[in-house]
Every structure is written in structure tokens, then in C-alpha cells.
Write a protein that holds these residues in place. Structure first.
Motif, short mmCIF file in Angstrom:
data_model
loop_
_atom_site.label_atom_id
_atom_site.label_comp_id
_atom_site.label_asym_id
_atom_site.label_seq_id
_atom_site.Cartn_x
_atom_site.Cartn_y
_atom_site.Cartn_z
N GLN A 398 0.76 -1.27 0.05
CA GLN A 398 -0.30 -0.07 -0.12
C GLN A 398 0.70 1.25 0.01
O GLN A 398 0.47 2.17 -0.74
CB GLN A 398 -0.93 -0.02 1.09
CG GLN A 398 -2.16 0.86 1.19
CD GLN A 398 -2.88 0.67 2.52
OE1 GLN A 398 -2.68 0.56 3.37
NE2 GLN A 398 -4.37 0.72 2.13
N LYS A 399 1.96 0.83 0.68
CA LYS A 399 2.86 2.37 0.69
C LYS A 399 3.46 2.71 -0.62
O LYS A 399 3.82 3.64 -1.04
CB LYS A 399 3.99 2.20 1.71
CG LYS A 399 4.91 3.29 1.86
CD LYS A 399 6.12 2.86 3.14
CE LYS A 399 7.04 3.91 3.01
NZ LYS A 399 8.14 3.60 4.16
N ARG A 400 3.86 1.56 -1.41
CA ARG A 400 4.66 1.66 -2.55
C ARG A 400 3.62 1.83 -3.95
O ARG A 400 4.17 2.27 -4.78
CB ARG A 400 5.58 0.48 -2.79
CG ARG A 400 6.58 0.23 -1.92
CD ARG A 400 7.39 -0.82 -2.44
NE ARG A 400 8.83 -1.13 -1.25
CZ ARG A 400 9.80 -1.51 -1.71
NH1 ARG A 400 10.12 -1.74 -2.75
NH2 ARG A 400 10.59 -1.80 -0.76
N GLN A 401 2.33 1.72 -3.48
CA GLN A 401 1.14 1.80 -4.48
C GLN A 401 1.72 0.92 -5.82
O GLN A 401 1.39 1.58 -6.83
CB GLN A 401 1.31 3.29 -4.95
CG GLN A 401 0.95 4.06 -3.57
CD GLN A 401 0.89 5.62 -3.99
OE1 GLN A 401 0.86 6.01 -5.08
NE2 GLN A 401 0.31 6.53 -2.94
N VAL A 402 1.86 -0.41 -5.55
CA VAL A 402 1.99 -1.19 -6.78
C VAL A 402 1.01 -2.07 -6.88
O VAL A 402 1.29 -2.80 -7.91
CB VAL A 402 3.45 -2.08 -6.42
CG1 VAL A 402 4.62 -1.04 -6.36
CG2 VAL A 402 3.56 -2.67 -5.12
N ALA A 403 -0.02 -1.92 -6.06
CA ALA A 403 -1.24 -3.17 -6.42
C ALA A 403 -2.56 -2.35 -5.87
O ALA A 403 -2.42 -1.40 -4.84
CB ALA A 403 -0.92 -4.14 -5.64
#
Length: 474
Positions: A398-403
């Protein structure tokens, strides 16, 4: 999600033809379930005796029989039970039940002094030595019991079931499918499969969207149960890139499914160190043509290492020498038929359609290494028997916003005993079948757009209301 093995309408040996897949063939691995719920994998037609409790006998009686059949275990072998789908004879032994047993309401007058049985253990062993069947021993135990007539009908059936498990056990013949194999590994040793239950495996397969023709990336340390389940779905079409750590992979479950060579060929094991080599381009394109494979195999077959020469010197019989060379040639051809490491790295670079992680290692570290190898809009599934590692993965993704569409769930199931007048949940059952984190990978945008979570929006609105609040003098 899984269909249980149906009980056949007709038992006995089946004729060759369209139903040949429904019967046991020589060399097949089958599953035998005993009346006390113990399970064992057996190779049909194997030499030697199999131990069922205290009885050892041959299992050749299952050859040519239909899946779902029930056999009675005797010292001479497994005997097919005709026209019955019961694992115990207690439901069938109505002749042994007392006529006035139903009149008694309870067992309040019974006193357990361990002296009600007149038949001694030595006499029972003597009957077994004389060749008495389990049915005869149970009938003798009933006739020599002083409290038999005072028991209720329920107590009598329970008594018969206990004695039959000991003196006349039965086994059910089941096919090795995804559900039965996973449940067997779970019941034998839950630690080796990371507490993976069949219902949890069904959820993993459903969320991962593994289908025939796809390329799935799997990291499995559950004895190969997840890899074998994916191979069963692909059915020889597609590719499974199965990562492993250590000297060699441990996909023991692959041996239980009776896969053909075409079905086994979809599984491509590779060491995790190959992932670190993806940044470097290949020096030359790997040649996987049949001619190149045959040329590599022919070079190895015609080259005799020192240990082969020494082995050949110890064999004096020409037949044994030819047999040894044939086995060596077959082993070399199988080894050369496997994909080259360069081909595996190229497949990894082309990204995969699905990612499944079911490992005893830290799932966050594994996810960060394998997620770049997943195609955008492709699903990923992480299974762990503990909640905390998946919470870390959830927050990091969620922090990296990759999914997107992240979901952390816990699968819970309960088994029920269904009997006339005695239907209730099973008392001894597992409390937890592990946790599952699912999501869909999203590609990074080049325009600098960032996904803002609803929680962050609420925080910004709350902060804005606080900043614009009018000042009031006091």
C-alpha cells in the motif's frame, strides 16, 4: 471448491474401455483411508506388504478396482466388500444387536470393572493363529460379554465399531487429487505444509486465476502441494516457473498425482539465484530445438567419465552392462530435455500471468523480489500460517502503491459428523488454516499521478476543517 470422490454405483473390476481411467492400474499411486481416518499413499502392484495397524498384507487386491471401493483388511490381503459404502460393519451388523436393546433408555446400570469379557487376550491370539476372520472374533467377543444385552442399541453399535477397527479394519480406495493429497499432507504433518488446509488451497487457486496456457510464478515450500495443484489445472498447457531455495527442490506431492510426462513438463524448477542474473543480458540465445537437445545428449552419452568406466569394470555380465548403459542414457536424456538456465531467465523477463507465494520464509522479502516479474493487471496471492508477516506485506504494498484491490482474509471451515440422531460439529478440528493476502498489480504512471488512499483523504479533510476554523477571542 473441490469435488469429493463419488462412491461408485457398481463395484468390482471394470472392463477395459471408456471407464479405464476410473480403475487402478499397475504403478499408480493411490490413497487408502482407514476406518480410523488414518491415510497412506500406496503404489499399486508394488512388491512387499503394507502395514494396516497390526495387520500386514499385500495391496495387490486393489488392481483393476474402481476408485471409491471399500476393502476389508485380512492377513491374506485386501478383500473387496460388495454392495456396501460403509467403512464399518456396525451399521450392517443388525443381527448381532439385541432385540431388547432399544427398550433400555440409558446405561446407568452398567459398571465398568474390566471383568465383563470372558475371552482373554491369549484366546484371541490363538483364534488369529488358527486363521479366524475378524468377523468370527467380533462375534466371539459379543457372545462372551456379560454386559452386552444390557447395553443400548447405540452403545452396541459403538462397541462393534471399536472392535472392528481393531480386528476387522476396512479401507477406502481414493484417487490422488488436489483435495485428498492436500488433506493427507495436512493430517500427517501440518508443519511440512505450513498449515495449508484444502479449503485454503482452494482459495489460493481461485484468487491466483491459474488457467491452462498461462505462465505462473510459484514459490512453494509446502512439499510441492501448491505446484502440483497448479500443474493439475494447467493439464500440460502453459508453464509453471517454480522457484526453490537450497540445493534442490522438494516437490514431493508431484509424485502422488500420476502425472504424464506432458503434464510434468509444465513445471520448470529454478533456483532463486537466477533472479539476480536477470539484470545482465544473455550472451547468446539458448537453443532449445530438438536437434540441439539431441546433440547435447549424444555428447554426454558418448563420453564415459571415470566412475562410469570403474562401474563397467565391475560388471561381468553383458546383460547387466547393457541395462546399466540404458539407464544412464535415459537419465541423460531426461536431464538434457530440461530447459536451459538462459531460457528460464528469458521466461522470467517476459513477466508472468500469476504469482503465488506459499513459503516458510519472510513473505515480504520474497514479494519484493518476485513482484517485478509479474505482469501488470495480474493477480498475486500470498499464503502464510501467521498474520503478522502478511500485515507487513499489506502495508508495504500500500505504501509503494504497486497494487490495488488488496484483501487480507482468514479462511475458516468446520466439519460436521452426520449420523442419525448424532449430527454435530466435529470436536477435534484445526482452529486456523492460515491467512491469505491477495491483490492485483498495477503499473506505475509516468505523469506523476499518485493514488491517494481513502484514509489519507479523510486526514486531509479533517486537517482542512481544523485550519479554517474561525478564531474566537476569549
Amino acid at each position: 471448491a473441490f469435488a469429493s470422490c463419488p462412491i461408485p454405483a457398481r463395484q468390482g473390476p471394470a472392463d477395459d474401455g471408456e471407464n479405464s481411467a476410473e480403475v487402478v492400474r499397475h504403478g499408480n499411486t493411490v490413497l487408502l483411508v482407514m476406518s480410523d481416518e488414518k491415510r497412506m499413499f500406496v503404489e499399486a502392484g508394488a512388491k512387499g506388504a503394507q502395514k494396516f495397524g497390526k495387520i500386514s498384507c499385500s495391496t495387490n487386491g486393489i488392481l483393476g478396482q474402481r476408485f471409491g471401493s471399500i476393502f476389508e483388511v485380512t492377513r491374506k490381503g485386501l478383500v473387496l466388500v460388495e454392495d456396501s459404502d460403509s467403512m464399518t460393519r456396525a451399521e450392517e451388523s443388525s443381527a448381532l444387536l439385541s432385540a431388547n436393546a432399544a427398550e433400555a433408555s440409558d446405561n446407568r446400570d452398567l459398571v465398568d470393572r474390566n471383568t465383563s469379557q470372558k475371552l482373554s487376550a491369549d484366546e484371541i491370539e490363538a483364534m488369529k493363529a488358527e486363521g479366524a476372520s475378524g468377523k468370527d472374533i467380533i462375534q466371539a467377543l459379543v457372545q462372551n460379554s456379560e454386559t452386552w444385552s444390557n447395553k443400548t442399541q447405540f452403545s452396541q453399535q459403538k462397541y462393534l465399531a471399536q472392535k472392528e477397527k481393531k480386528h476387522a479394519p476396512r479401507v477406502r480406495l481414493l484417487r490422488c487429487d488436489v483435495a485428498s493429497v492436500c488433506e493427507t499432507y495436512f493430517l500427517k504433518n501440518t508443519e511440512k505444509v505450513n498449515n495449508l488446509r484444502p479449503d485454503s488451497l482452494a482459495q489460493v487457486l481461485a484468487y491466483s486465476n491459474v488457467y491452462a496456457g498461462c505462465q505462473a510464478l510459484v514459490f512453494d515450500t509446502c512439499m510441492g502441494v501448491v505446484v502440483a495443484a497448479c500443474a493439475d489445472r494447467l493439464d500440460g498447457q502453459g508453464r509453471i516457473l517454480a522457484a526453490f531455495a537450497g540445493q534442490q527442490h522438494h516437490f514431493d506431492a508431484m509424485k502422488r498425482f500420476n502425472f504424464s510426462e506432458r503434464q510434468e513438463a509444465v513445471v520448470v524448477p529454478f533456483h532463486t539465484t537466477e533472479i539476480g542474473k536477470l539484470v545482465e543480458p544473455e550472451e547468446e540465445e539458448p537453443d532449445e530445438s530438438p536437434e540441439a537437445v539431441e546433440a547435447r545428449a549424444r555428447v554426454l552419452i558418448d563420453t564415459y567419465p571415470e566412475f562410469v568406466v570403474e562401474k563397467m569394470a565391475t560388471l561381468t555380465d553383458e546383460a547387466k552392462k547393457n541395462e546399466y548403459l540404458q539407464r544412464r542414457e535415459a537419465r541423460i536424456r531426461r536431464q538434457c530435455a530440461k530447459p536451459l538456465p538462459g531460457s528460464v531467465r528469458n521466461w522470467l523477463r517476459h513477466t508472468s500471468d500469476s504469482l503465488i507465494i506459499a513459503t516458510e520464509f519472510n513473505p515480504l522479502a520474497v514479494l519484493l523480489e518476485l513482484l517485478p516479474l509479474l505482469a501488470p493487471s495480474a493477480p498475486f496471492v500470498i499464503f502464510s500460517e501467521y498474520l503478522e508477516p502478511l500485515v507487513q506485506c499489506f502495508r508495504e504494498v500500500q505504501k509503494r502503491q504497486v497494487a490495488c484491490k488488496l484483501q487480507l482474509s482468514n479462511t475458516w471451515t468446520r466439519e460436521y459428523q452426520v449420523l442419525p440422531g448424532r449430527t454435530h460439529p466435529t470436536m477435534g478440528m484445526s482452529a486456523c488454516g492460515g491467512f491469505i493476502l491477495t491483490g492485483i498489480k498495477v503499473a506505475a504512471r509516468s505523469d506523476g499521478w499518485k493514488f491517494v488512499a481513502p484514509i489519507e483523504l479523510q486526514d486531509k479533510k479533517r486537517q482542512k476543517k481544523t485550519d479554517t476554523r474561525p478564531f474566537t477571542a476569549t
